[in-house]
Design a protein around this motif. Structure first.
Motif, PDB file in Angstrom:
ATOM      1  N   UNK A 213       0.837  -1.204   0.000  1.00  0.00           N
ATOM      2  CA  UNK A 213       0.000   0.000   0.000  1.00  0.00           C
ATOM      3  C   UNK A 213       0.869   1.250   0.000  1.00  0.00           C
ATOM      4  N   UNK A 214       1.925   1.238   0.781  1.00  0.00           N
ATOM      5  CA  UNK A 214       2.816   2.400   0.887  1.00  0.00           C
ATOM      6  C   UNK A 214       3.498   2.700  -0.445  1.00  0.00           C
ATOM      7  N   UNK A 215       3.973   1.659  -1.107  1.00  0.00           N
ATOM      8  CA  UNK A 215       4.690   1.880  -2.370  1.00  0.00           C
ATOM      9  C   UNK A 215       3.756   2.358  -3.471  1.00  0.00           C
ATOM     10  N   UNK A 216       2.503   1.883  -3.441  1.00  0.00           N
ATOM     11  CA  UNK A 216       1.507   2.340  -4.426  1.00  0.00           C
ATOM     12  C   UNK A 216       1.234   3.828  -4.252  1.00  0.00           C
ATOM     13  N   UNK A 217       1.043   4.240  -3.003  1.00  0.00           N
ATOM     14  CA  UNK A 217       0.789   5.659  -2.714  1.00  0.00           C
ATOM     15  C   UNK A 217       1.981   6.518  -3.110  1.00  0.00           C
ATOM     16  N   UNK A 218       3.181   6.024  -2.806  1.00  0.00           N
ATOM     17  CA  UNK A 218       4.396   6.768  -3.149  1.00  0.00           C
ATOM     18  C   UNK A 218       4.542   6.914  -4.666  1.00  0.00           C
ATOM     19  N   UNK A 219       4.229   5.856  -5.403  1.00  0.00           N
ATOM     20  CA  UNK A 219       4.336   5.887  -6.861  1.00  0.00           C
ATOM     21  C   UNK A 219       3.356   6.894  -7.466  1.00  0.00           C
ATOM     22  N   UNK A 220       2.114   6.856  -6.976  1.00  0.00           N
ATOM     23  CA  UNK A 220       1.102   7.786  -7.475  1.00  0.00           C
ATOM     24  C   UNK A 220       1.459   9.226  -7.130  1.00  0.00           C
ATOM     25  N   UNK A 221       1.948   9.433  -5.916  1.00  0.00           N
ATOM     26  CA  UNK A 221       2.329  10.779  -5.480  1.00  0.00           C
ATOM     27  C   UNK A 221       3.480  11.322  -6.317  1.00  0.00           C
ATOM     28  N   UNK A 222       4.467  10.479  -6.578  1.00  0.00           N
ATOM     29  CA  UNK A 222       5.606  10.896  -7.396  1.00  0.00           C
ATOM     30  C   UNK A 222       5.167  11.280  -8.807  1.00  0.00           C
ATOM     31  N   UNK A 223       4.263  10.479  -9.377  1.00  0.00           N
ATOM     32  CA  UNK A 223       3.755  10.774 -10.717  1.00  0.00           C
ATOM     33  C   UNK A 223       3.083  12.133 -10.770  1.00  0.00           C
ATOM     34  N   UNK A 224       2.202  12.388  -9.804  1.00  0.00           N
ATOM     35  CA  UNK A 224       1.483  13.660  -9.792  1.00  0.00           C
ATOM     36  C   UNK A 224       2.421  14.843  -9.559  1.00  0.00           C
ATOM     37  N   UNK A 225       3.422  14.649  -8.721  1.00  0.00           N
ATOM     38  CA  UNK A 225       4.386  15.724  -8.480  1.00  0.00           C
ATOM     39  C   UNK A 225       5.181  16.039  -9.733  1.00  0.00           C
TER      40      UNK A 225
END
Length: 321
Positions: free
Chosen positions: A4-16
């Motif tokens: 779950x943590x890595x999924x959130x981090x991946x999505x956050x990085x993409x949006x940033x």
């Protein structure tokens, strides 16, 4: 399966990454951009937008936005252009070509052909040293540092930048043309969006019953008149003038407060200053009034005279809400 943590981090990085890429475009809103807006405004033809791969998909969206905001545009796939579709380009058209590299085989073949035809060529690209950049009359720079794709391969950040630049261009053209909500409604007559822009309160009121009663009517008559329609209200009229409105809520409150209702008249129950709206006002404004005053019915008038009633359900049914 990623955590779950890595999924959130991946999505956050993409949006940033993509949001930073859009902000980076601010430095490219320059004299070329202004001249492109001026050229399109002066264009007697259409804007032909072309591209290959994912850029072609963005090109189609830009065309859709142009057309819906007053700038005539046509999409032309770069691969099809060299197999006959070049014939859609007319003398007065402007061509906008989208490409991240500006060096794909189709674009390298297409750009010189476009120049030969004498049409103004705009390059929306990510490389100012590319073949397309050398052929273009004007450049919309959509360079990005890297794609959101971890392999820096799949077009993600670059197509987001193209999309945002296209929107910036479309909005500038919209404002320059003084394109207003009435124009927008003409191009969007279907669906809830169109209805929010053109549907009038009178259009809804004429579909309903027009319940009315005299000020000296009995409670029984009031209840019967309200029950005859689905509006939950009746308008009190005297000498063809609006005296007030009685809702089913008024009836419930009366029953809570009185045991003897035989002598009560419509004039005793009515609200003497009902909220109202002219029949030529947008239904969207009616919704605002209903929400603001926490009511479900709204009186519709024509030249201050009783025209009808609209109910919150009417707005819901039409997709205004």
């Amino acid at each position: 399966m990623k955590s779950k943590k890595s999924i959130i981090e991946s999505a956050t990085t993409t949006l940033k990454l993509e949001s930073e890429a859009i902000l980076n475009l601010l430095q490219y809103i320059n004299d070329d951009f202004v001249e492109i807006v001026s050229a399109i405004l002066a264009c007697k033809g259409r804007v032909i937008v072309t591209g290959i791969g994912k850029s072609a998909i963005i090109a189609q969206k830009i065309v859709a936005t142009f057309n819906s905001t007053g700038t005539p545009a046509i999409f032309m796939h770069a691969a099809d252009a060299v197999h006959g579709d070049l014939g859609m380009i007319q003398r007065d058209d402007i061509v906008m070509c989208l490409s991240k590299s500006g060096n794909t085989p189709e674009i390298k073949l297409l750009a010189p052909l476009l120049k030969q035809s004498g049409n103004l060529l705009i390059g929306m690209l990510g490389s100012t040293d590319s073949d397309l950049a050398k052929q273009a009359d004007f450049i919309l720079n959509t360079s990005v540092e890297k794609e959101a794709c971890p392999h820096n391969l799949a077009p993600t950040t670059s197509t987001t930048a193209q999309l945002a630049m296209g929107d910036a261009l479309a909005v500038c053209l919209l404002e320059a043309r003084e394109f207003n909500t009435n124009d927008f409604a003409r191009f969007h007559p279907g669906g809830s969006l169109g209805k929010r822009l053109y549907l009038k309160t009178g259009d809804l009121a004429v579909k309903n019953e027009k319940p009315s009663i005299s000020p000296d009517a009995s409670v029984k008559d009031v209840i019967i008149e309200i029950s005859k329609n689905r509006l939950g209200a009746v308008v009190v009229i005297a000498n063809e003038k609006i005296m007030g409105i009685i809702t089913d809520g008024d009836i419930r409150r009366m029953l809570e407060n009185y045991t003897n209702i035989e002598d009560i008249k419509a004039s005793d129950l009515m609200s003497t200053n009902p909220k109202r709206i002219d029949k030529d006002e947008l239904a969207l404004l009616a919704l605002e009034i209903i929400k603001k005053n926490n009511i479900t019915q709204l009186l519709v008038t024509k030249n201050e005279e009783y025209f009808g009633i609209i109910h919150l359900h009417d707005l819901l049914q039409e997709g205004i809400i």
